[in-house]
Design a protein around this motif. Structure first.
Motif, mmCIF file in Angstrom:
data_model
loop_
_atom_site.group_PDB
_atom_site.id
_atom_site.type_symbol
_atom_site.label_atom_id
_atom_site.label_comp_id
_atom_site.label_asym_id
_atom_site.label_seq_id
_atom_site.Cartn_x
_atom_site.Cartn_y
_atom_site.Cartn_z
ATOM 1 N N GLN A 230 -0.509 12.963 -0.105
ATOM 2 C CA GLN A 230 -0.432 11.506 0.023
ATOM 3 C C GLN A 230 0.056 11.015 1.388
ATOM 4 O OE1 GLN A 230 -1.607 9.376 -2.245
ATOM 5 N NE2 GLN A 230 -2.231 11.117 -3.508
ATOM 6 N N TYR A 231 1.010 11.769 1.969
ATOM 7 C CA TYR A 231 1.648 11.269 3.194
ATOM 8 C C TYR A 231 0.646 10.978 4.311
ATOM 9 C CZ TYR A 231 5.534 10.503 6.421
ATOM 10 O OH TYR A 231 6.424 9.927 7.294
ATOM 11 N N LEU B 231 3.040 6.716 -7.055
ATOM 12 C CA LEU B 231 2.239 7.747 -7.724
ATOM 13 C C LEU B 231 3.022 9.040 -7.937
ATOM 14 C CD1 LEU B 231 -1.138 7.465 -5.713
ATOM 15 C CD2 LEU B 231 -0.675 6.633 -8.049
ATOM 16 N N CYS C 96 -0.914 7.520 4.369
ATOM 17 C CA CYS C 96 -0.096 6.315 4.579
ATOM 18 C C CYS C 96 -0.484 5.637 5.882
ATOM 19 C CB CYS C 96 1.390 6.665 4.647
ATOM 20 S SG CYS C 96 2.099 7.098 3.058
ATOM 21 N N ASP D 234 0.833 -1.211 0.000
ATOM 22 C CA ASP D 234 0.000 0.000 0.000
ATOM 23 C C ASP D 234 0.862 1.252 0.000
ATOM 24 O OD1 ASP D 234 -2.169 -1.595 0.055
ATOM 25 O OD2 ASP D 234 -2.861 -1.000 2.070
ATOM 26 N N THR E 230 2.774 1.589 -3.397
ATOM 27 C CA THR E 230 1.863 2.039 -4.452
ATOM 28 C C THR E 230 1.634 3.544 -4.356
ATOM 29 O OG1 THR E 230 0.765 -0.100 -4.323
ATOM 30 C CG2 THR E 230 -0.426 1.676 -5.469
ATOM 31 N N ARG E 231 1.416 4.000 -3.133
ATOM 32 C CA ARG E 231 1.168 5.424 -2.921
ATOM 33 C C ARG E 231 2.379 6.270 -3.327
ATOM 34 N NH1 ARG E 231 -3.128 7.263 -0.811
ATOM 35 N NH2 ARG E 231 -3.742 5.349 0.271
#
Lengths: 351, 351
Positions: free
Chosen positions: B233-234, B216, B237, B209, B212-213
């Motif tokens: 995004q962080y 991006l 997580c 996971d 994948t993030r």
């Protein structure tokens, strides 16, 4: 009288700022300022004099700007209370040859102020009429070994003024218990009331060396010549207390029973007794605090700071901007020895 | 990694200045500065990156002015070590697609620095040759319950690099005694060495996971677009540690036996163990001190101040400019709860 130096309250009190100049309870006024405020309610400002050591002249002016220079009597050396009181008496007599005088330490705590002022008025009225040396005695509420005691003759006036039988030094515990239970022993508060001529007569009679020396200055008191005269003569005076030199010997001593709460604030313990306490008998002076599993501690930090104390019992914790002291309450009389050791180890930076 | 906040060292560490920014031993350099100085002897300045929480950006710039903005990786939220290491790995790979990386906490104490640097070199040489996840293990000198342990497979290379059998969480005392006596358990120092591709492969395999993030963002790392991407995004997580997320699961983990002295400085107790002590096992950090009938205390006051401690045993005494904490050493794990209570009582002034 505001010239004392004590190291018992170190590091709160320092050589350059002893106890009388400190605001112990965070009220915004130091002990000497509180003393001034208290008397100034019944005694005009120009009639208030402070006798202190030369080194505290600036501190006095700073803390009590109401006083003019001629109201600040500077002692060039420490010579205990008898020479200090003699000097003040001669100075005051030059201003008013029939003055009635209240002599008071500047570093004691007085509670119930209106009773105090009423007692002072009563005492002044008494010494107006009778040429007596009047001392204020405090009804003891515990068999304290830290104070001197005054024994009175049974009976007394309506105003609770009694004839004094004897002064006694600080007793041991056994004797203190007997004094406490007897009912005719009182704590010696060190506050005196008398006419200027009565006390000068007593100096002539009981401490003639001191009287002779101060008589040399007649005509110079309260003039520009006083300073030089005092600087020459004062250091040559005998080092002796008024209690030992006069009060214990004189035959015209009376005592007024004080109605007010009193402490000489002589020890951290006495301060702790007087201060507000939480349910675990912890006191924090001036600072914020949180006590956890702690009881019977006295904590004093500079204003606004926070103390968090866990697992401590029967300690004194005092911090200033540069020093932290942690000491068992039972050992507080050793603080003055610690100060000596610190002086040896680090010089006078922390003294 | 310099983003932690700990309240275990309160009031020395505060929310706005946690442990890594403090100079515990009065050396003139904070722990993160010492970490920078240590690595800068073998790693060029431009190859040193600090990952930290946004709120410490200014503190980092102030304490390590040598770093450019692109060397300071700001985490918008706390997400433990795995996302932090992933972010740094992707950022570094954009600069050097074959970088070898040392990952280190910024708030540990390292003694015998030349051994440390030799160990780091040995580790870097090893991960150049083998696609392994290398961790530094410290030979335990006591059955400590405050650290995680690493168990190795018997045998190993000439360079004291051993295959890892298992990671274990902090043990209870009984287990710690067994670990200590067995000889094949080591303290988990939290210092890792690996090639950037090895660790990214491990993320893909064990924390897909997260991988994948961060995938991006390919093309955005080390560009002006990185900041916005990370801010978006962080926070999404998973909150997970590198130990739990990867090290405990991966099959290519090796351990290098450290030759240096190490402590995570996780507790006042660990600090006391390491610090210089007098004959009565008292330590004073930064300040001057006089101990009387006192033993086994740790005292820390701001530099130059004096502590006078009488009749105290097994306590932590810490003062800052606005707070004094006195706490039994045995109770130090409760300090973080005291901080919570203080927050309730006084708001965040003292947090």
């Amino acid at each position: 009288m505001g010239g004392g130096v004590g190291s018992r309250f170190w590091p709160f009190s320092r050589e350059n700022k002893p106890k009388q100049f400190l605001d112990f309870f965070g009220t915004g006024r130091s002990l000497i300022q509180q003393t001034f405020d208290r008397f100034n309610q019944i005694i005009p400002t120009q009639n208030i004099f402070v006798a202190t050591n030369e080194m505290y002249a600036e501190l006095i002016k700073e803390q009590i700007p109401e006083l003019s220079d001629s109201q600040i009597l500077l002692e060039p050396t420490r010579r205990n209370t008898a020479p200090c009181i003699a000097y003040a008496s001669y100075h005051i007599k030059a201003i008013n040859p029939n003055a009635n005088i209240v002599v008071t330490p500047a570093d004691h705590l007085i509670l119930q102020e209106h009773h105090f002022l009423k007692n002072i008025q009563t005492g002044l009225n008494f010494v107006c009429k009778f040429p007596t040396l009047l001392t204020m005695g405090v009804n003891p509420n515990r068999p304290e070994t830290g104070y001197g005691y005054i024994q009175t003759v049974e009976g007394g006036t309506n105003d609770n003024i009694q004839e004094v039988k004897a002064f006694t030094e600080k007793p041991n515990q056994e004797l203190a218990n007997i004094f406490f239970e007897s009912g005719d022993f009182f704590w010696n508060s060190g506050i005196f009331i008398w006419n200027v001529n009565t006390i000068i007569d007593a100096f002539v009679k009981y401490l003639p060396d001191i009287a002779t020396r101060f008589n040399l200055g007649l005509g110079k008191y309260n003039t520009p010549e006083e300073k030089t005269f005092i600087e020459e003569q004062y250091p040559m005076c005998q080092n002796i207390s008024i209690d030992y030199g006069i009060m214990e010997k004189a035959d015209n001593v009376h005592m007024l029973v004080a109605d007010f709460g009193w402490s000489d604030l002589g020890t951290w313990g006495s301060l702790h007794d007087l201060a507000e306490k939480d349910q675990q008998h912890n006191t924090s002076l001036k600072c914020k605090s949180m006590f956890i599993e702690s009881s019977n501690n006295l904590v004093a930090l500079p204003e606004g700071k926070l103390a968090v104390i866990q697992g401590l019992e029967d300690y004194i914790v005092v911090a200033t901007d540069d020093i932290l002291l942690i000491c068992q309450k039972s050992e507080e009389q050793r603080i003055k020895h610690f100060v000596t050791d610190i002086n040896m180890k680090y010089g006078d930076e922390f003294i």
